[in-house]
Design a protein around this motif. Structure first.
Motif, PDB file in Angstrom:
ATOM      1  N   GLN A   1       0.834  -1.207   0.000  1.00 24.85           N
ATOM      2  CA  GLN A   1       0.000   0.000   0.000  1.00 24.85           C
ATOM      3  C   GLN A   1       0.863   1.249   0.000  1.00 24.85           C
ATOM      4  O   GLN A   1       0.535   2.242  -0.650  1.00 24.85           O
ATOM      5  CB  GLN A   1      -0.958   0.010   1.200  1.00 24.85           C
ATOM      6  N   LYS A   2       1.996   1.201   0.689  1.00 25.71           N
ATOM      7  CA  LYS A   2       2.897   2.356   0.731  1.00 25.71           C
ATOM      8  C   LYS A   2       3.426   2.680  -0.673  1.00 25.71           C
ATOM      9  O   LYS A   2       3.456   3.844  -1.084  1.00 25.71           O
ATOM     10  CB  LYS A   2       4.047   2.083   1.697  1.00 25.71           C
TER      11      LYS A   2
ATOM     12  N   HIS B   1      -9.879  -4.216   0.712  1.00 24.51           N
ATOM     13  CA  HIS B   1      -9.441  -5.572   0.378  1.00 24.51           C
ATOM     14  C   HIS B   1      -8.452  -5.613  -0.791  1.00 24.51           C
ATOM     15  O   HIS B   1      -8.062  -6.686  -1.223  1.00 24.51           O
ATOM     16  CB  HIS B   1     -10.661  -6.432   0.065  1.00 24.51           C
ATOM     17  N   MET B   2      -8.046  -4.447  -1.298  1.00 17.32           N
ATOM     18  CA  MET B   2      -7.097  -4.386  -2.401  1.00 17.32           C
ATOM     19  C   MET B   2      -6.303  -3.089  -2.289  1.00 17.32           C
ATOM     20  O   MET B   2      -6.679  -2.190  -1.545  1.00 17.32           O
ATOM     21  CB  MET B   2      -7.824  -4.445  -3.747  1.00 17.32           C
ATOM     22  N   LEU B   3      -5.235  -3.000  -3.054  1.00 15.64           N
ATOM     23  CA  LEU B   3      -4.488  -1.751  -3.097  1.00 15.64           C
ATOM     24  C   LEU B   3      -5.311  -0.736  -3.873  1.00 15.64           C
ATOM     25  O   LEU B   3      -5.755  -1.011  -4.991  1.00 15.64           O
ATOM     26  CB  LEU B   3      -3.128  -1.958  -3.765  1.00 15.64           C
ATOM     27  N   ALA B   4      -5.537   0.427  -3.263  1.00 12.40           N
ATOM     28  CA  ALA B   4      -6.378   1.445  -3.892  1.00 12.40           C
ATOM     29  C   ALA B   4      -6.043   2.811  -3.308  1.00 12.40           C
ATOM     30  O   ALA B   4      -5.536   2.912  -2.184  1.00 12.40           O
ATOM     31  CB  ALA B   4      -7.856   1.131  -3.669  1.00 12.40           C
ATOM     32  N   ARG B   5      -6.344   3.843  -4.083  1.00 17.62           N
ATOM     33  CA  ARG B   5      -6.105   5.225  -3.639  1.00 17.62           C
ATOM     34  C   ARG B   5      -7.041   6.143  -4.409  1.00 17.62           C
ATOM     35  O   ARG B   5      -7.320   5.916  -5.591  1.00 17.62           O
ATOM     36  CB  ARG B   5      -4.655   5.615  -3.927  1.00 17.62           C
TER      37      ARG B   5
ATOM     38  N   ASP C   1      -5.887  -7.291  -9.116  1.00 15.80           N
ATOM     39  CA  ASP C   1      -5.224  -8.590  -9.176  1.00 15.80           C
ATOM     40  C   ASP C   1      -3.758  -8.430  -8.786  1.00 15.80           C
ATOM     41  O   ASP C   1      -2.956  -7.902  -9.560  1.00 15.80           O
ATOM     42  CB  ASP C   1      -5.343  -9.155 -10.601  1.00 15.80           C
ATOM     43  N   CYS C   2      -3.406  -8.907  -7.587  1.00 14.68           N
ATOM     44  CA  CYS C   2      -2.027  -8.734  -7.118  1.00 14.68           C
ATOM     45  C   CYS C   2      -1.042  -9.594  -7.910  1.00 14.68           C
ATOM     46  O   CYS C   2       0.162  -9.348  -7.869  1.00 14.68           O
ATOM     47  CB  CYS C   2      -1.921  -9.003  -5.617  1.00 14.68           C
ATOM     48  N   SER C   3      -1.536 -10.582  -8.666  1.00 17.69           N
ATOM     49  CA  SER C   3      -0.630 -11.369  -9.511  1.00 17.69           C
ATOM     50  C   SER C   3      -0.233 -10.589 -10.768  1.00 17.69           C
ATOM     51  O   SER C   3       0.719 -10.954 -11.444  1.00 17.69           O
ATOM     52  CB  SER C   3      -1.263 -12.710  -9.884  1.00 17.69           C
TER      53      SER C   3
ATOM     54  N   LEU D   1      -4.016  -1.865 -13.640  1.00 17.65           N
ATOM     55  CA  LEU D   1      -4.854  -1.076 -12.742  1.00 17.65           C
ATOM     56  C   LEU D   1      -6.183  -0.774 -13.399  1.00 17.65           C
ATOM     57  O   LEU D   1      -6.287  -0.719 -14.624  1.00 17.65           O
ATOM     58  CB  LEU D   1      -4.149   0.235 -12.383  1.00 17.65           C
ATOM     59  N   LYS D   2      -7.177  -0.550 -12.571  1.00 17.32           N
ATOM     60  CA  LYS D   2      -8.493  -0.118 -13.026  1.00 17.32           C
ATOM     61  C   LYS D   2      -8.749   1.225 -12.356  1.00 17.32           C
ATOM     62  O   LYS D   2      -8.543   1.372 -11.148  1.00 17.32           O
ATOM     63  CB  LYS D   2      -9.545  -1.146 -12.618  1.00 17.32           C
TER      64      LYS D   2
END
Length: 194
Positions: free
Chosen positions: A8-9, A36-40, A56-58, A63-64
Motif C-alpha cells: 500500500q505504501k 481488500h485491495m491496493l487502492a487510492r 489482481d495482485c498477480s 490497474l483499473k
C-alpha cells in the motif's frame, strides 16, 4: 521500468506521482471503499475524484481507474483499464480516455435527474387535482408513484372509499372505489368533472 506496486505504501507513492502529473491542485487520500485491495483516491483541481485500484495482485501493473459520479447516479460508473508503466502514462490515459467518459456520464446523470424531477412535478400536480375532487383526501408519495386515499364513513356504516394511484409520469391514474352505489356514482361524477 514499471513501478513496484506490491504494498500500500508503494501504491500510495505512485498515486501521489500520478496526482502531480495530472496537475496542480490534485490530492490523494485513502479509498475507504476498497480495503481488500491496493487502492487510492485522486481528486483533481476541478473536484473530479478517481479511484485507482489494483484488482489482481498477480498482475500488479494492471490497474483499473473509476471516475466517481454524483450519489444519485443511475448511470454505470465509467472506468478504464491501464497498465501502470509510469505515472505520466497513467495521467495521460486518465486525461485522454477517462475524463471524456466521466463528462458523458455526468451529463447523462443530469438528464436522468431532470427527467425524474419533471415526472415528480407532473405526478404531484395530478395527485393534487385528484385530492381536490375528494375533500379530506390524503396523499402518500411512493417511489415513482403517488397514492391518494379518501374515505367517508357515516356513523355506524362501512362508508365510501377511493384509492387512486398516479403513475410515474402523471399520465395514468387508476382508481379503485368501494361503498354504496350512490356514493360511487357521485365519486365518478366528481372525477369526470375534473
Amino acid at each position: 521500468m514499471p513501478p513496484e506496486l506490491s504494498t500500500q505504501k508503494q501504491f500510495d507513492a505512485f498515486a501521489d506521482e500520478v496526482a502531480r502529473e495530472l496537475g496542480a491542485g490534485c490530492s490523494t487520500a485513502p479509498d475507504a471503499e476498497c480495503t481488500h485491495m491496493l487502492a487510492r483516491l485522486i481528486t483533481d483541481s476541478a473536484g473530479r475524484t478517481l479511484s485507482v485500484r489494483q484488482h489482481d495482485c498477480s498482475q500488479p501493473a494492471r490497474l483499473k481507474i473509476y471516475a466517481t459520479l454524483p450519489d444519485d447516479a443511475d448511470v454505470r460508473t465509467p472506468s478504464i483499464g491501464v497498465t501502470a508503466s509510469s505515472a505520466r502514462h497513467l495521467a495521460r490515459e486518465i486525461t485522454r480516455r477517462l475524463y471524456p467518459l466521466r463528462t458523458e456520464a455526468v451529463a447523462l446523470c443530469a438528464e436522468f435527474t431532470a427527467r425524474r424531477e419533471a415526472e415528480a412535478a407532473s405526478r404531484r400536480a395530478v395527485a393534487e387535482a385528484v385530492a381536490g375532487a375528494l375533500p379530506g383526501a390524503h396523499i402518500h408519495e411512493q417511489y415513482r408513484r403517488t397514492d391518494v386515499y379518501w374515505q367517508r364513513a357515516p356513523q355506524g356504516q362501512t362508508g365510501d372509499t377511493v384509492h387512486a394511484v398516479v403513475g410515474a409520469s402523471g399520465e395514468d391514474v387508476s382508481v379503485e372505489t368501494s361503498g354504496s352505489h350512490e356514493g360511487i356514482v357521485a365519486m365518478l361524477a366528481a372525477f369526470a368533472r375534473q
